[in-house]
Design a protein around this motif. Sequence first.
Motif: not given
Length: 496
Positions: A299-308
């Motif tokens: 989930i860290s990788e998912v959040f790190a690459n998710s744009p706002f």
Amino acid sequence: MASTEGIVPITRAFLASYYDTYQFSPLSNDVARLSSEIRSFTADLLNSSPAAEGEERLLVSELESEPPHKVDENMWKNREHMEEILYLLEKPHWPRSLQQQLSPDDAELATIIDRLHQKFQTSLKTLESFQAKNSERVFNTVMTYIPQDFRGKLIRQQRERSERNKQAEVDALVSSGASIRDRYALLWKQQMERRRLLAQLGSATGVYKTLVKYLVGVPQVLLDFIRQINDDDGPMEEQRQRYGPPLYRLTTMVLLIRVFISLSWGRFETRKLTKEEVAILEQAADVYTTEFERFITFISEVFANSPFFISAEVAGALEGRNNDDYKEISVPAGKTHEVSLSVDAINSYIAWDFSLVQGKINLDIGFSVEYTNPSGEKSLILPYRRFESDQGNFCTCEVGNYKLLWDNSYSSFFKKVCRHVWDLLFSVSVFVLLHHFTCPINLENKLALWVLELKYNGNTEFLFICKSLEFLIKKHAISLLEKRHLPCCFKLQFDV
């Protein structure tokens, strides 16, 4: 300050597309197996000695409830349970006889407890690091859209001051002798207060909105983002649907471990742990910490690459693809959803197409079609079956009420999110309409007369037919009967 030109906040449709590239491998089967074993041991303890008033009763009550729905609240719950477990595993909090280690079995158990303590300590630090880094990443990303002058500096100073005040509040609570449970209740309250203030900021109106936008320098796109990001059916709901189920199972598992250790310590002087219970407890701790750390890494990788934010063009394309004709419904656990269609003419067509929004666990839902005649007698058109997705249609042979039923009554935990579309097409009235328009003379007058007649009769096809007529007029399609079929906009083959 980053430019906000041409961008909009992330949408649920975008996140659905983004999350398709991040598939979380299912949890080990040992999670379910060991959770069941621990639950059974806990039940045995409670059968021999019911939960005492106070902490034990609170723990058992929490165990009987479902995990929180929000992902971040589950994170806080896992953190709380791990800290409580670490507290129980510290030697000063062992049962008195275990501290003395009067037998070889006690000495062996003490060694195992030390290993469990190390594992939970590592997992707790992993979670704390994840939460701190994620919070900092979100803040820094937001700050890139704030003017990089005295206003940005003031916002950073205000944040630091606010966080110091919150930490002081926590420290004061701890100094007063409050429990770990009380401390985490305060931490979650503070988290919700941050969220409430952001929502208020995003929903600002009037003079306050003007101040926020032009004096503080907060762009409108950022106000829109913080207003909608945590809506019940907003972008974060897609995250909960995709990644919530495995996290919920881990939350339940760590709570089971905590409850079992707590109950065992309270009864240790009269009932020591068996070798089987110790072995299962050690396995459960190993599996939980391994799977939880794997989830956090993912989930860290998912959040790190998710744009706002995304471009308006991308948002529009995704919304168009996902919302064209299809509607999304949520069927809670233990509930049903139905669509009732009243058919007044035989040879009408009923069609449907649906699919479940899937997370990491493949879900299905019951579906059936039921007919009720004018005298109230019921019969099944399509018998009940469970589907992940389905599409179909049939021609009605009788007038009456037809019901499309999505059934989630068998589920005790998972709600089902279903994207569906259905059509009811009345072939008789379509035939009359087409016959009426085969002559090109005075076409506009005939259209006006038909619109008035449809409005007067309250015909349910009004919007559908008007849209179709608009298509026909634009394309000058006035010889449909010679072609022996309807144009594609009618979605129906028809013989004269």
